[in-house]
Write a protein that holds these residues in place. Structure first.
Motif, short mmCIF file in Angstrom:
data_model
loop_
_atom_site.label_atom_id
_atom_site.label_comp_id
_atom_site.label_asym_id
_atom_site.label_seq_id
_atom_site.Cartn_x
_atom_site.Cartn_y
_atom_site.Cartn_z
N LEU A 207 -59.81 86.23 59.79
CA LEU A 207 -59.44 85.80 59.20
C LEU A 207 -59.69 84.80 58.56
N TYR A 208 -60.98 84.48 57.37
CA TYR A 208 -61.42 83.53 57.10
C TYR A 208 -60.56 82.53 55.81
N VAL A 209 -60.44 82.03 56.21
CA VAL A 209 -59.17 80.73 55.10
C VAL A 209 -60.16 79.88 54.22
N VAL A 210 -61.09 79.55 54.88
CA VAL A 210 -62.53 78.46 54.16
C VAL A 210 -63.58 78.78 54.53
N GLY A 211 -64.60 78.85 53.82
CA GLY A 211 -65.29 78.66 53.99
C GLY A 211 -66.24 78.14 54.89
N GLY A 212 -66.76 78.03 56.40
CA GLY A 212 -67.33 77.04 56.61
C GLY A 212 -66.46 77.18 58.42
N VAL A 213 -65.09 77.35 57.95
CA VAL A 213 -64.60 76.98 59.01
C VAL A 213 -64.43 78.33 60.65
N ALA A 214 -63.94 78.40 61.52
CA ALA A 214 -64.06 78.79 62.05
C ALA A 214 -62.87 80.14 61.35
N PRO A 215 -63.18 81.75 61.87
CA PRO A 215 -61.79 82.52 61.34
C PRO A 215 -60.73 82.70 61.96
N GLN A 216 -59.75 82.94 62.03
CA GLN A 216 -58.69 83.24 62.83
C GLN A 216 -58.88 84.98 63.04
N ILE A 217 -58.65 85.52 64.44
CA ILE A 217 -58.64 86.54 64.74
C ILE A 217 -57.75 87.22 65.29
N TRP A 218 -57.30 88.72 64.15
CA TRP A 218 -55.63 88.87 64.15
C TRP A 218 -56.69 90.45 64.88
N HIS A 219 -55.63 90.51 65.79
CA HIS A 219 -55.72 91.68 66.72
C HIS A 219 -55.14 93.19 66.26
N PHE A 220 -54.78 94.40 65.79
CA PHE A 220 -54.09 95.79 65.45
C PHE A 220 -54.63 96.73 66.62
N SER A 221 -53.58 97.69 65.78
CA SER A 221 -54.30 98.84 66.94
C SER A 221 -53.78 100.20 65.96
#
Length: 136
Positions: A70-84
């Motif tokens: 999940l990218y909020v702003v370009g250049g910032v590390a993304p938040q990783i969201w796990h799903f099944s």
């Protein structure tokens, strides 16, 4: 003669029946809780991001697990969201979409008693590709 009739009853027989009854009750209650937690969803929603990883995991219970960046702003590390997901057809489609920008519809199932059904409480139901979503 009255003593022989009383002596033929085993004194521990009621205890073994009680123990079997308690074990059966625990199995039935566990099965009902598992059914309830898998069939009732706590919440549902959508998330959009780049499908970064999708795999089939597990030693004994094979489950389909994915990661959405999940990218909020370009250049910032993304938040990783796990799903099944538990849907075979959806798993094939998601596997073919790794590296693409997608919008994922999911339901959340809290309290699942074992990770044999999934490693996360979030179950993907469907997804739609977002145009221009190739990861560079």
């Amino acid at each position: 003669m009255a003593d022989s009739a009383l002596g033929s009853r085993r004194p521990g027989r009621w205890l073994s029946r009680l123990l079997i009854g308690v074990v059966l009750l625990a199995v039935v209650l566990g099965g009902l809780w598992t059914w309830f937690s898998l069939s009732w969803s706590y919440s549902e929603g959508e998330r959009a991001g780049i499908l970064q990883k999708f795999s089939r995991k597990g030693w004994i219970c094979k489950t389909y697990e994915g990661e959405l960046a999940l990218y909020v702003v370009g250049g910032v590390a993304p938040q990783i969201w796990h799903f099944s997901t538990r849907d075979e057809e959806l798993a094939k489609q998601l596997s073919a979409s790794v590296g693409r920008h997608i919008r994922l519809h999911y339901t959340e199932h809290r309290g699942i008693p074992t990770n044999c059904f999934a490693e996360t409480p979030y179950f993907a139901e469907s997804f739609t590709p977002v145009s221009g979503g190739e990861q560079r």
